[in-house]
Design a protein around this motif. Structure first.
Motif, PDB file in Angstrom:
ATOM      1  N   GLN A 141      39.828  65.495  57.650  1.00  0.00           N
ATOM      2  CA  GLN A 141      41.289  65.430  57.741  1.00  0.00           C
ATOM      3  C   GLN A 141      41.786  65.965  59.084  1.00  0.00           C
ATOM      4  OE1 GLN A 141      39.623  66.995  55.306  1.00  0.00           O
ATOM      5  NE2 GLN A 141      40.394  66.409  53.285  1.00  0.00           N
ATOM      6  N   GLU A 142      42.833  65.325  59.582  1.00  0.00           N
ATOM      7  CA  GLU A 142      43.390  65.715  60.877  1.00  0.00           C
ATOM      8  C   GLU A 142      43.869  67.161  60.901  1.00  0.00           C
ATOM      9  OE1 GLU A 142      43.919  61.203  60.743  1.00  0.00           O
ATOM     10  OE2 GLU A 142      44.032  62.897  59.352  1.00  0.00           O
ATOM     11  N   ASN A 143      44.577  67.586  59.847  1.00  0.00           N
ATOM     12  CA  ASN A 143      45.107  68.943  59.866  1.00  0.00           C
ATOM     13  C   ASN A 143      44.005  69.993  59.772  1.00  0.00           C
ATOM     14  OD1 ASN A 143      44.561  68.212  57.208  1.00  0.00           O
ATOM     15  ND2 ASN A 143      46.194  69.465  56.350  1.00  0.00           N
ATOM     16  N   MET A 167      38.367  63.710  70.187  1.00  0.00           N
ATOM     17  CA  MET A 167      37.757  63.526  68.871  1.00  0.00           C
ATOM     18  C   MET A 167      36.631  62.491  68.932  1.00  0.00           C
ATOM     19  SD  MET A 167      38.848  65.564  66.572  1.00  0.00           S
ATOM     20  CE  MET A 167      38.044  64.667  65.247  1.00  0.00           C
ATOM     21  N   TYR A 205      40.399  55.221  65.753  1.00  0.00           N
ATOM     22  CA  TYR A 205      40.536  54.803  64.360  1.00  0.00           C
ATOM     23  C   TYR A 205      40.031  53.379  64.118  1.00  0.00           C
ATOM     24  CZ  TYR A 205      43.322  58.964  63.401  1.00  0.00           C
ATOM     25  OH  TYR A 205      43.738  60.269  63.235  1.00  0.00           O
ATOM     26  N   ARG A 255      42.515  70.346  63.268  1.00  0.00           N
ATOM     27  CA  ARG A 255      43.407  71.131  64.110  1.00  0.00           C
ATOM     28  C   ARG A 255      43.417  72.602  63.704  1.00  0.00           C
ATOM     29  NH1 ARG A 255      46.979  66.108  63.433  1.00  0.00           N
ATOM     30  NH2 ARG A 255      46.858  65.075  65.467  1.00  0.00           N
ATOM     31  N   PRO A 284      48.126  61.221  62.892  1.00  0.00           N
ATOM     32  CA  PRO A 284      46.926  60.658  63.526  1.00  0.00           C
ATOM     33  C   PRO A 284      46.700  61.262  64.911  1.00  0.00           C
ATOM     34  CG  PRO A 284      48.278  58.919  62.561  1.00  0.00           C
ATOM     35  CD  PRO A 284      49.091  60.168  62.495  1.00  0.00           C
ATOM     36  N   PHE A 285      45.454  61.343  65.307  1.00  0.00           N
ATOM     37  CA  PHE A 285      45.127  61.832  66.643  1.00  0.00           C
ATOM     38  C   PHE A 285      45.644  60.839  67.682  1.00  0.00           C
ATOM     39  CE2 PHE A 285      41.506  63.473  64.023  1.00  0.00           C
ATOM     40  CZ  PHE A 285      41.923  64.800  64.030  1.00  0.00           C
ATOM     41  N   GLU A 328      43.993  63.908  72.229  1.00  0.00           N
ATOM     42  CA  GLU A 328      43.305  64.316  71.007  1.00  0.00           C
ATOM     43  C   GLU A 328      42.326  63.244  70.538  1.00  0.00           C
ATOM     44  OE1 GLU A 328      45.876  67.436  68.398  1.00  0.00           O
ATOM     45  OE2 GLU A 328      46.386  65.326  68.160  1.00  0.00           O
ATOM     46  N   ALA A 329      42.745  62.000  70.583  1.00  0.00           N
ATOM     47  CA  ALA A 329      41.888  60.907  70.114  1.00  0.00           C
ATOM     48  C   ALA A 329      40.631  60.781  70.969  1.00  0.00           C
ATOM     49  CB  ALA A 329      42.666  59.597  70.115  1.00  0.00           C
ATOM     50  N   ASP A 372      49.420  66.790  60.372  1.00  0.00           N
ATOM     51  CA  ASP A 372      48.427  65.873  59.814  1.00  0.00           C
ATOM     52  C   ASP A 372      48.606  64.469  60.373  1.00  0.00           C
ATOM     53  OD1 ASP A 372      50.821  65.285  58.620  1.00  0.00           O
ATOM     54  OD2 ASP A 372      50.123  65.487  56.559  1.00  0.00           O
TER      55      ASP A 372
END
Length: 541
Positions: free
Chosen positions: A131-133, A57, A463, A136, A48-49, A53-54, A46
């Motif tokens: 949510q991040e998790n 996203m 973010y 994923r 942060p990306f 990944e960021a 969980d």
């Protein structure tokens, strides 16, 4: 008449037994999927990306149409021009990154991959995932779909093997560490694995009877794979290599150059149409070509993707997951050895060709990330499943029990090792989380340029898109960095690791009003600090 009735019943009994076996295997596979979800759901990160990944996203966040239309994409000519500038002066990397980010080029945020995975992320965004998790973990659905494809593909392609061979390949893949890593991270390689399996199934069906419809289906699926990851071009190579090995049959089916050329021309049309459907500007504005130019640039400029060689890479891969590779490696080697005498050797050929080509590429692209190898280990699982099925048919019940036990032990051992690695990664405190917390405690940063290690730029853009960031690396001149952090445009804080902080202190003694240790290992493994800048532009009148 009675004996004839009994003889007629035998095929029916065999069919009933086979159907029952497949039903039992399918039920077992579904139970395995449920077990994987229960075991891994609590340890999906969980955090942060960060970095790749960021960026992915951010691309997905822009929506389906933005990715379909390659919104704000720079022209191919401009892309080449900027690339040539970078090839002649590596020091322009930071300014080039700033320029492209300022344009909002969505292809850049996809790292010049096709949009297929971005569509998936956009759909999750539209479904309300935040949510991040959950982002994923949602890719487990693609992972399970790939495993189901392996199960049914094994049954369709290799009818001489028992149903348990398909279950074996399915289980080896569903518990595979590389595949699980791809399925629990934000990376397009989980979708690459799916399209790889689908493409290879279609290639095998084509090689069975050389039916043109399967040739076209294979090319359409390969096109969509290429619209996911550029290295999917290996699938075209696997199909071409398999056709070369079977060249006598191909020549018998299409005896003249005109007939064979017509097949290739129609196949090319199907391929291009498939690309146009999902990514029209990949062809019309040469968006797909940008990804391949990036691969060429990395291959020529970096010589290899890491300092380790192929042997060191495979040693690291084996040590990270010894339980599965102790089974997969012998299984793959045996599948090559048994290929010539195998009843469905034609159907197996594309899988072995794909494995061989992928391994050749790894002599150059020694990428240390587990998820890169999900398509390869998927093919490994199928090849090992074939070996398992051949041995199962030849062995007595006692030996079959040993084979089944080996698969069970491999799956359990792999799961224990992988889950522990996931749990440790989730328990770790990443420096990017510390940066986000620090920004929450220091309002007003958006009014100036924030200097951060370049690895932090994608995360901060995702973010906090309102913050203007300047990323620096080891090639960034320290005097220029000092001028920047003390300029009128600079934010009152910066983030730096020990070596950069020390270099700035030597260049501008007393530049730091206060240093706060955020994390012991920063992006480059050094102590990582939040620095309040003395006499920065934010404090000037």
């Amino acid at each position: 008449m009675g004996s004839g009735d009994r003889a007629g019943c035998r095929p029916q009994k065999r069919y009933t037994k086979l159907t029952f076996g497949k039903t039992a295997c399918l039920a077992t596979a579904l139970c395995l999927f449920a077990a994987v979800a229960l075991v891994y759901a609590p340890v999906i990160s969980d955090h942060p990306f960060a970095y790749d990944e960021a960026d992915y996203m951010w691309a997905g966040k822009q929506g389906l149409w933005a990715n379909y239309s390659d919104e704000h994409g720079i022209s191919f000519v401009e892309f080449v021009r900027k690339g040539l500038e970078l090839s002649h002066d590596a020091g322009k990397r930071q300014s080039l990154s700033e320029y492209i980010r300022s344009t909002g080029d969505i292809e850049f945020y996809r790292h010049y991959h096709g949009p297929m995975y971005a569509y998936w992320l956009a759909l999750l965004q539209h479904a309300g995932v935040r949510q991040e998790n959950v982002f994923r973990g949602a890719s487990l659905t693609i992972h399970f779909a790939t495993a189901i494809l392996i199960l049914f593909g094994m049954w369709a392609l290799f009818p001489s093997l028992p149903p348990v061979a398909g279950l074996t390949a399915c289980a080896l893949y569903v518990f595979d560490r590389a595949a699980m890593t791809a399925a629990t991270a934000v990376t397009q390689h989980v979708l690459f694995a799916f399209f790889s399996i689908a493409s290879l199934v279609a290639c095998s069906m084509f090689l069975r009877r050389l039916e043109a419809r399967w040739f076209y289906a294979a090319l359409a699926l390969i096109a969509w794979a290429i619209c996911t990851v550029e290295t999917s071009v290996l699938l075209l190579g696997a199909l071409g290599l398999a056709m070369l090995v079977e060249h006598r049959r191909v020549r018998e089916k299409w005896p003249t150059i005109g007939a064979f050329g017509g097949l290739l021309l129609r196949g090319a049309g199907v391929f291009l149409l498939a690309v146009l459907i999902v990514w029209p500007l990949g062809l019309l504005k040469l968006g797909a070509a940008k990804g391949y130019l990036m691969l060429i640039y990395f291959a020529l400029s970096r010589k290899t993707y890491t300092t380790q060689g192929p042997l060191a890479l495979w040693r690291a891969i084996f040590q990270s997951s010894p339980w599965e590779f102790s089974l997969l490696i012998p299984g793959v080697i045996a599948s090559f050895a048994l290929w010539r005498r195998f009843a469905q050797r034609r159907e197996l050929l594309p899988w072995l060709a794909f494995i061989a080509l992928f391994l050749l590429v790894l002599l150059k692209m020694t990428v240390p990330y587990q998820y890169y190898y999900a398509p390869l280990t998927a093919a490994f699982a199928v090849a090992t499943g074939v070996t398992f099925g051949i041995l199962w048919n030849r062995c007595p019940p006692a030996a079959r029990a040993v084979l089944a036990l080996a698969v069970v032990v491999s799956a359990i051992g792999t799961t224990l090792v992988t889950r522990e690695a996931f749990r440790d990664a989730k328990a770790a405190r990443p420096s990017n989380a510390a940066v986000l917390r620090a920004l929450g405690e220091n309002p007003g940063v958006e009014h100036g340029q924030l200097y951060v290690p370049y690895q932090m730029v994608p995360m901060l853009h995702y973010y906090h898109p309102e913050i203007r960031t300047v990323g620096y690396d080891f090639d960034f001149p320290v005097p220029r960095l000092a001028d920047g952090v003390l300029s009128r445009d600079a934010a009152p804080i910066m983030f730096c690791e020990a070596s950069f902080c020390d270099a700035l202190e030597r260049t501008v003694p007393g530049f730091a009003a206060q240093k706060t240790l955020l994390d012991r290992p920063g992006p480059n493994g050094q102590p990582f600090y939040l620095v309040q800048i003395r006499n920065s532009g934010a404090y000037k009148n």
